[in-house]
Write an enzyme that holds these catalytic residues in place. Sequence first.
Site, PDB file in Angstrom:
ATOM      1  N   HIS A  13     -58.967   8.152 128.903  1.00  0.00           N
ATOM      2  CA  HIS A  13     -60.011   8.978 128.274  1.00  0.00           C
ATOM      3  C   HIS A  13     -61.408   8.559 128.736  1.00  0.00           C
ATOM      4  CE1 HIS A  13     -57.432  11.418 125.694  1.00  0.00           C
ATOM      5  NE2 HIS A  13     -56.672  10.345 125.604  1.00  0.00           N
ATOM      6  N   GLY A  54     -46.818  13.124 129.982  1.00  0.00           N
ATOM      7  CA  GLY A  54     -48.018  12.341 130.278  1.00  0.00           C
ATOM      8  C   GLY A  54     -48.008  11.728 131.658  1.00  0.00           C
ATOM      9  N   LEU A  55     -47.132  12.217 132.551  1.00  0.00           N
ATOM     10  CA  LEU A  55     -47.099  11.694 133.921  1.00  0.00           C
ATOM     11  C   LEU A  55     -47.619  12.740 134.922  1.00  0.00           C
ATOM     12  CD1 LEU A  55     -43.650   9.829 133.862  1.00  0.00           C
ATOM     13  CD2 LEU A  55     -45.927   8.862 133.480  1.00  0.00           C
ATOM     14  N   SER A 104     -48.103  18.755 135.766  1.00  0.00           N
ATOM     15  CA  SER A 104     -48.874  19.962 136.078  1.00  0.00           C
ATOM     16  C   SER A 104     -49.856  19.697 137.210  1.00  0.00           C
ATOM     17  CB  SER A 104     -49.583  20.507 134.840  1.00  0.00           C
ATOM     18  OG  SER A 104     -50.263  19.500 134.168  1.00  0.00           O
ATOM     19  N   GLU A 132     -57.238  24.162 136.443  1.00  0.00           N
ATOM     20  CA  GLU A 132     -56.717  23.849 135.107  1.00  0.00           C
ATOM     21  C   GLU A 132     -57.772  24.120 134.026  1.00  0.00           C
ATOM     22  OE1 GLU A 132     -53.887  20.931 135.027  1.00  0.00           O
ATOM     23  OE2 GLU A 132     -53.853  20.750 132.851  1.00  0.00           O
ATOM     24  N   ASP A 160     -55.939  13.011 137.198  1.00  0.00           N
ATOM     25  CA  ASP A 160     -54.549  13.314 137.568  1.00  0.00           C
ATOM     26  C   ASP A 160     -54.476  13.998 138.930  1.00  0.00           C
ATOM     27  OD1 ASP A 160     -54.334  12.427 134.987  1.00  0.00           O
ATOM     28  OD2 ASP A 160     -53.810  14.383 134.141  1.00  0.00           O
TER      29      ASP A 160
END
Length: 388
Positions: A33, A122-123, A126, A158, A170
């Site tokens: 975060h 959480g990996l 997307s 996104e 990501d």
Amino acid sequence: MEIEGFLTRISAELDGEYRLFRAPGRVNLIGEHTDYNDGFVLPAAIDREVLLAARPGRARDVTLHALDCDGYSAFSLDEIGYDTAESWSNYLRGVCYVLEEADYHLRGADIVFAGDVPIGSGLSSSAALEVAAALAFLTLAEYDVPGPEIARLCQRAENAFVGNRCGIMDQFISVLGQPGHALLIDCRTLDYQPYPIPAGVRIVIGDTGVRRGLVESAYNERREQCEAGVAILEKVLPGINALRDVLPTQLEAHRDLLPEIVYRRCRHVVSENARVLQAVKAMAAGDLPELGRLLNASHDSLRGDYAVSCPELDALVEIARRQPGVYGSRMTGAGFGGCTVSLVAKEHAEAFVAAVGPAYTTATGLHPQIYVCQASAGAEEVELEHLV
Ligand code: GLA
């Protein structure tokens, strides 16, 4: 993912000239975060990925086939709409949309893809899909675009098309990951530096099996709380643009100005940024106990100040920390379920994997997936002639 198996699965469908692309998921070692606060992150690409085969299609027509759910979707590059029925397709539609908007003139394509990044864990499944799609469309249209720019475009897909306000971590690591390394990324400048994963340690992922629907709204709420903190602090700290610019001492000095909850969200981000910079020093020095301590402190801050953990993540982290040879363990990714990451001494990794699952099942009744992962290369075209 096993490439030959994938090619066998698609062979009936994609005869003729197609090209193959891969893009990995990721695990974040520390720096959670912080990306949307212009801060620092330390993720690695993992050996779980999306494989995507693409061949030039008819004019501006795009056809998509998601092998894993046997979903189909089709659209024209001249009119890219949101697909509510096949929601997975919006990651690819969004990529085409932002690429066209950024003046890349794409050509139609027939696409088939599959992946082994667990969805919603959480990996970053997307991000892997977006990056694989971006690489495929850009390559078919003969564009050679620098990695950070591809990451930025995928993040925009996104944000602007799918509607998630994610940061850039990501997509960035999925494009630019390096085998055997984590990347320190400055999410403001997009400068990055590889740090080797120390030889004596294994990165172990623990999937709690918990998927929660509230991730998006809670994620956006955290972002707003960070922005609220900056809006208050910039009155007394002129020139700050993001929490990245606030030092822990400055936050403490102005604590009284902030509502308690905003103060705690800010304290997580400000302290987490400092921990990332300490972590790369520890990694470079081979100081695994210190690196592990920082991971533990990160989790405790995410659970307490940022309030994005959940009982299952806490249970898996606690069980992991009790095992022999463990340096540290924390949640990874946005939180509210998904995965943990643990740093485990190489010689204890096998015993760790065997012990943690049953202990977690006893504690929660759930069946986790626990596995050692390898830091892997970022997205690339896979040369098919090397395979035969
Ligand atoms: C999700 C987002 C990232 C990042 C993490 C939390 O994975 O996509 O941009 O904000 O959460 O660190």
